[in-house]
Design a protein around this motif. Structure first.
Motif, short mmCIF file in Angstrom:
data_model
loop_
_atom_site.label_atom_id
_atom_site.label_comp_id
_atom_site.label_asym_id
_atom_site.label_seq_id
_atom_site.Cartn_x
_atom_site.Cartn_y
_atom_site.Cartn_z
N PHE A 1 63.19 -67.20 -1.16
CA PHE A 1 63.39 -65.77 -0.90
C PHE A 1 62.76 -65.30 0.42
N GLY A 2 61.76 -65.99 0.91
CA GLY A 2 61.05 -65.52 2.09
C GLY A 2 61.55 -66.02 3.43
N LEU A 3 62.76 -66.55 3.47
CA LEU A 3 63.28 -67.07 4.75
C LEU A 3 63.55 -65.96 5.75
N PRO A 4 63.26 -66.21 7.03
CA PRO A 4 63.57 -65.20 8.05
C PRO A 4 65.09 -65.10 8.25
N ASP A 5 65.51 -63.96 8.76
CA ASP A 5 66.95 -63.71 8.98
C ASP A 5 67.60 -64.77 9.86
N GLU A 6 66.85 -65.27 10.84
CA GLU A 6 67.41 -66.28 11.75
C GLU A 6 67.81 -67.54 10.99
N ALA A 7 67.03 -67.90 9.98
CA ALA A 7 67.32 -69.10 9.19
C ALA A 7 68.49 -68.88 8.25
N LEU A 8 68.70 -67.64 7.83
CA LEU A 8 69.76 -67.35 6.86
C LEU A 8 71.15 -67.39 7.48
N CYS A 9 71.25 -67.03 8.72
CA CYS A 9 72.55 -66.96 9.38
C CYS A 9 72.69 -68.11 10.37
N GLY A 10 73.26 -69.21 9.89
CA GLY A 10 73.43 -70.39 10.72
C GLY A 10 74.83 -70.50 11.26
N ASP A 11 75.15 -71.70 11.75
CA ASP A 11 76.47 -71.95 12.35
C ASP A 11 77.59 -71.91 11.32
N LYS B 1 78.85 -70.35 4.16
CA LYS B 1 79.71 -70.34 2.97
C LYS B 1 79.15 -69.29 2.02
N GLY B 2 79.42 -68.04 2.30
CA GLY B 2 78.84 -66.94 1.54
C GLY B 2 77.63 -66.42 2.29
N CYS B 3 77.42 -65.14 2.28
CA CYS B 3 76.31 -64.54 3.02
C CYS B 3 75.01 -64.78 2.26
N SER B 4 74.23 -65.71 2.75
CA SER B 4 72.97 -66.08 2.09
C SER B 4 72.03 -64.90 1.97
N SER B 5 71.97 -64.08 2.98
CA SER B 5 71.08 -62.92 2.96
C SER B 5 71.44 -61.98 1.81
N LYS B 6 72.71 -61.66 1.70
CA LYS B 6 73.16 -60.76 0.63
C LYS B 6 72.98 -61.40 -0.75
N GLN C 1 74.77 -75.40 0.10
CA GLN C 1 75.89 -75.65 1.01
C GLN C 1 75.62 -75.11 2.41
N ASN C 2 74.79 -74.08 2.49
CA ASN C 2 74.41 -73.51 3.79
C ASN C 2 73.15 -74.17 4.35
N ASP C 3 72.75 -75.30 3.77
CA ASP C 3 71.58 -76.08 4.21
C ASP C 3 70.27 -75.29 4.15
N LEU C 4 70.15 -74.42 3.15
CA LEU C 4 68.91 -73.65 2.98
C LEU C 4 68.08 -74.18 1.82
N LEU C 5 68.63 -75.09 1.05
CA LEU C 5 67.91 -75.79 -0.01
C LEU C 5 68.02 -77.27 0.27
N GLU C 6 66.93 -78.01 0.05
CA GLU C 6 66.92 -79.44 0.34
C GLU C 6 67.56 -80.28 -0.74
N ARG C 7 67.59 -79.76 -1.97
CA ARG C 7 68.17 -80.55 -3.06
C ARG C 7 69.16 -79.68 -3.81
N SER C 8 69.88 -80.30 -4.69
CA SER C 8 70.90 -79.54 -5.39
C SER C 8 70.28 -78.47 -6.27
#
Length: 101
Positions: free
Chosen positions: A30-40, A43-48, A91-98
């Motif tokens: 939950f504490g990720l900065p906005d820059e990390a949430l919006c990558g290249d 697949k779905g808006c991670s921030s929202k 899928q957005n590479d914000l979690l290291e494992r499933s």
């Protein structure tokens, strides 16, 4: 002393909901900065999705604090939402494992 029947007894739905909330809060970033949430690739808006899930968790924590008793359906729905959001984060590479099991 704890008897065998006490150890084998499943938690009530309030306890199970608290455990689910704790698990989700521990496994979802939950504490990720906005820059990390919006990558290249997105697949779905991670921030929202994170805002939505945190709102759901906060809502259930407030309900539990007021003595609400969740149903098995409530537990199932929150678990399913959490899994879907975790899958999108994976899928957005914000979690290291499933996602959450």
């Amino acid at each position: 002393m704890i008897s065998v029947t006490d150890r084998n007894r499943k938690p009530n739905t309030q306890t199970a909901m608290r455990q689910l909330i704790d698990q989700v809060r521990n496994e979802i970033p939950f504490g990720l900065p906005d820059e990390a949430l919006c990558g290249d690739s997105c697949k779905g808006c991670s921030s929202k999705l994170l805002i939505y899930l945190e709102t759901e968790l906060d809502g259930w924590e407030a309900k539990l604090a007021n003595g609400a008793i969740p149903s098995f359906g409530d537990l199932s729905r929150l678990a399913a939402k959490s899994k879907k959001i975790a899958q999108a984060l994976y899928q957005n590479d914000l979690l290291e494992r499933s996602p959450i099991s």
